[in-house]
Design an enzyme around this catalytic site. Structure first.
Site, PDB file in Angstrom:
ATOM      1  N   HIS A 161       9.749   4.445  -2.340  1.00 21.91           N
ATOM      2  CA  HIS A 161      10.482   5.026  -1.205  1.00 21.91           C
ATOM      3  C   HIS A 161      11.813   5.659  -1.675  1.00 21.91           C
ATOM      4  CE1 HIS A 161      10.815   4.669   3.424  1.00 21.91           C
ATOM      5  NE2 HIS A 161      11.505   5.719   3.002  1.00 21.91           N
ATOM      6  N   ARG A 179       5.992   8.008   6.195  1.00 17.71           N
ATOM      7  CA  ARG A 179       6.153   6.578   6.473  1.00 17.71           C
ATOM      8  C   ARG A 179       4.839   5.868   6.189  1.00 17.71           C
ATOM      9  NH1 ARG A 179      10.676   6.557   6.494  1.00 17.71           N
ATOM     10  NH2 ARG A 179      12.246   5.981   8.021  1.00 17.71           N
ATOM     11  N   GLU A 218       5.481  -2.029   3.088  1.00 12.67           N
ATOM     12  CA  GLU A 218       6.331  -1.964   1.897  1.00 12.67           C
ATOM     13  C   GLU A 218       7.535  -2.895   2.069  1.00 12.67           C
ATOM     14  OE1 GLU A 218       7.127   2.359   2.337  1.00 12.67           O
ATOM     15  OE2 GLU A 218       9.248   1.790   2.434  1.00 12.67           O
TER      16      GLU A 218
END
Ligand code: 8YV
Length: 336
Positions: free
Chosen positions: A291, A244, A273
């Site tokens: 991601h 993360r 993000e």
């Protein structure tokens, strides 16, 4: 299957595969968002009025403010293993079940950690950009020299199910595995994880030739990897983050990459993000992906089924497989 009158309402807060909508529609009246707009928090609250449940992703913040404003909500199901967007204590307090979608993404995410590690260590994307820019004029002895993975020491920060899958893959590369975790794993798991050796956090950073971060995000894990940790790493080391954003201090990482305190990084997750720090784009020694570590077709579908199955279990009076807050059951209006 429930009949139309007894079907409760469900918000599917992000776009999802049509077969999942079809499956859910046997049990719920659906409000969908196939255009995949991310609802601002006020709009999310508004759309959750009268809803029994929500199928969401990490973009939906479920906190006491939202829960207080949505008294009919009974379950929130995220299509992700990470659930740092859920305030579990607040969910329990409100009697709202919270579920995630673990396990089915372990192998795919571990594959991707390796893709980033190999790309960063052997400078795959950097050299490709150079080639595409028309800069290749001749072969030369020192063209894009990188670091070997085979025979090196792989460090893993966070030795959960994904960390173990990353470790297993290192057997084929003849690597040594060291790891740091909140607690040491049992000997059978260490054996199955390429004889992984438990070390202190400090030794992990100092001894690893390459480091993969797979630790879940929590406030305690915020900036777990900062300037101090990066300074302990070998200058030839690569760092990979598939966990993360926020676990690594991105500003400190940018400085370490600029100053060549570490050789390279492979990053699938970022602070803030998708609006990540623009300085990453100026660096050649970093591989950047949006991601997508769990994004194989098969795995994303399996994650969606898992998240849907948790909702279906709850509406059918069964215990969801991935219930995160069993404390909520005491307060829940559901008689599971
Ligand atoms: C998800 C992830 O796809 O599972 C997780 O925790 O980070 C990804 O696999 C993403 O978070 C969407 O919810």
């Amino acid at each position: 299957m429930l009949n139309a009158q007894s079907k409760p309402n469900l918000l599917v807060a992000r776009a999802i595969f049509p077969e999942i909508l079809e499956k859910l529609s046997d049990y719920f009246v659906l409000e969908t968002n196939q255009e995949d707009r991310i609802f601002p928090s006020q709009e999310l609250v508004q759309r959750l009025q009268g809803k029994f449940g929500m199928l969401c992703t990490s973009s939906a913040k479920v906190n006491s403010e939202l829960l207080n404003a949505c008294p009919e909500l009974r379950i929130v199901s995220t299509l992700a293993v990470g659930y740092d967007n859920f305030d579990l204590a607040a969910c329990s307090e409100a009697g709202v079940l919270a579920t995630n979608a673990p396990d089915v993404l372990n192998e795919t995410t571990a594959d991707f950690a390796w893709a980033l590690l190999m790309a960063a260590a052997r400078r795959v994307t950097e050299s490709e950009h150079w080639l595409r820019a028309g800069k290749w004029e001749k072969w030369s002895i020192d063209c894009f020299l990188g670091a070997d993975l085979h025979g090196s020491t792989l460090g893993i920060l966070g030795m959960g199910r994904i960390g173990q899958a990353v470790a297993r893959r290192s057997i084929g590369f003849g690597m040594k595995v060291i790891y740091h975790n909140r607690s040491r794993l049992g000997p059978e798991i260490e054996d199955a994880s390429n004889n992984a050796e438990y070390v202190s956090k400090q030794d992990l950073f100092a001894q690893a030739d390459h480091l993969v971060i797979v630790v879940p995000y929590s406030p305690e894990a915020h900036h777990l990897v900062g300037a101090g940790e990066l300074a302990m790493m070998k200058p030839s080391a690569c760092l990979v983050n598939v966990a993360r954003g926020g676990i690594v201090d991105d500003v400190a990482l940018i400085a370490a990459l600029k100053e060549k305190k570490i050789a390279a990084a492979g990053l699938d997750v970022f602070e803030n993000e998708p609006r990540f720090h623009p300085d990453f784009l100026e660096l050649e020694n970093v591989v950047l992906t949006p991601h997508i570590a769990s994004a194989s077709r098969k795995t994303r579908l399996a994650m969606a089924h898992r998240a849907a199955d948790n909702l279906i279990a709850a509406v059918s009076g069964r215990m969801p497989l991935d219930l995160l807050n069993s404390a909520s059951l005491r307060k829940s209006a559901l008689s599971l």
